[in-house]
Write a protein that holds these residues in place. Sequence first.
Motif, mmCIF file in Angstrom:
data_model
loop_
_atom_site.group_PDB
_atom_site.id
_atom_site.type_symbol
_atom_site.label_atom_id
_atom_site.label_comp_id
_atom_site.label_asym_id
_atom_site.label_seq_id
_atom_site.Cartn_x
_atom_site.Cartn_y
_atom_site.Cartn_z
ATOM 1 N N ASN A 1 0.864 -1.179 0.000
ATOM 2 C CA ASN A 1 0.000 0.000 0.000
ATOM 3 C C ASN A 1 0.900 1.228 0.000
ATOM 4 O O ASN A 1 1.713 1.397 0.902
ATOM 5 N N ALA A 2 0.767 2.064 -1.005
ATOM 6 C CA ALA A 2 1.661 3.209 -1.145
ATOM 7 C C ALA A 2 0.878 4.512 -1.204
ATOM 8 O O ALA A 2 -0.152 4.601 -1.867
ATOM 9 N N LEU A 3 1.375 5.496 -0.468
ATOM 10 C CA LEU A 3 0.777 6.831 -0.431
ATOM 11 C C LEU A 3 1.823 7.846 -0.840
ATOM 12 O O LEU A 3 3.016 7.666 -0.578
ATOM 13 N N SER A 4 1.381 8.931 -1.437
ATOM 14 C CA SER A 4 2.302 10.014 -1.771
ATOM 15 C C SER A 4 2.445 10.939 -0.570
ATOM 16 O O SER A 4 1.500 11.161 0.180
ATOM 17 N N GLY A 5 3.637 11.452 -0.407
ATOM 18 C CA GLY A 5 3.905 12.452 0.608
ATOM 19 C C GLY A 5 4.111 13.796 -0.067
ATOM 20 O O GLY A 5 4.478 13.862 -1.241
ATOM 21 N N GLU A 6 3.877 14.866 0.669
ATOM 22 C CA GLU A 6 4.026 16.211 0.100
ATOM 23 C C GLU A 6 5.450 16.734 0.162
ATOM 24 O O GLU A 6 5.772 17.706 -0.500
ATOM 25 N N SER A 7 6.300 16.073 0.986
ATOM 26 C CA SER A 7 7.687 16.514 1.130
ATOM 27 C C SER A 7 8.486 15.393 1.789
ATOM 28 O O SER A 7 7.920 14.435 2.310
ATOM 29 N N ARG A 8 9.805 15.551 1.769
ATOM 30 C CA ARG A 8 10.658 14.597 2.489
ATOM 31 C C ARG A 8 10.303 14.616 3.976
ATOM 32 O O ARG A 8 10.268 13.572 4.623
ATOM 33 N N ALA A 9 10.054 15.813 4.497
ATOM 34 C CA ALA A 9 9.720 15.943 5.918
ATOM 35 C C ALA A 9 8.438 15.178 6.244
ATOM 36 O O ALA A 9 8.351 14.547 7.304
ATOM 37 N N GLU A 10 7.455 15.221 5.355
ATOM 38 C CA GLU A 10 6.228 14.489 5.632
ATOM 39 C C GLU A 10 6.463 12.982 5.593
ATOM 40 O O GLU A 10 5.873 12.237 6.387
ATOM 41 N N VAL A 11 7.327 12.514 4.711
ATOM 42 C CA VAL A 11 7.683 11.087 4.684
ATOM 43 C C VAL A 11 8.256 10.687 6.040
ATOM 44 O O VAL A 11 7.842 9.689 6.640
ATOM 45 N N ASP A 12 9.192 11.485 6.544
ATOM 46 C CA ASP A 12 9.798 11.202 7.844
ATOM 47 C C ASP A 12 8.768 11.282 8.977
ATOM 48 O O ASP A 12 8.807 10.497 9.929
ATOM 49 N N GLU A 13 7.837 12.226 8.854
ATOM 50 C CA GLU A 13 6.788 12.381 9.867
ATOM 51 C C GLU A 13 5.888 11.144 9.912
ATOM 52 O O GLU A 13 5.530 10.671 10.987
ATOM 53 N N PHE A 14 5.521 10.612 8.753
ATOM 54 C CA PHE A 14 4.716 9.382 8.716
ATOM 55 C C PHE A 14 5.443 8.244 9.424
ATOM 56 O O PHE A 14 4.845 7.491 10.190
ATOM 57 N N ALA A 15 6.740 8.117 9.160
ATOM 58 C CA ALA A 15 7.521 7.053 9.799
ATOM 59 C C ALA A 15 7.513 7.214 11.313
ATOM 60 O O ALA A 15 7.317 6.236 12.050
#
Length: 140
Positions: free
Chosen positions: A77-91
């Motif tokens: 299951n893959a979602l798009s993030g709005e920024s690198r920071a948001e990717v890290d925030e999801f993690a």
Amino acid sequence: MNRMVFINLPTKDLAASDVFYAGLGFKKNEDFSNDMASSWMITDTSWIMILSKGFYESFLRNGDTPAYGAGGREVLNALSGESRAEVDEFASRALAHGGTIYREAAEEMPGMYSVAFLDPDGHEWEVGWLDMSAFGADGD
């Protein structure tokens, strides 16, 4: 009307799944949630349905059984993030709410930064951000 996507996942612990998906920042739809299932809105047209084991099994046929992420993986299951920071925030949110990191955040290909984590039942989620300028596009 736009086509909608409903990702249906089995769970062994509905309460733990609720904590996890709320922690990711998704919105619970109480109208479609009960003691057998929880409905989580990702976007207006993308939803996750978390189904208790017995309820999930009621949709299966031919002796099929629910999969919980160990061994072979049928879905990423893959979602798009709005920024690198948001990717890290999801993690970070996944870890804080009962998930585990499956693949550390990295830019494995130029312009593609992503992380993968598992929910409490072992279902894999990836959140990725694309730097469209790396692909000769402006992103608009």
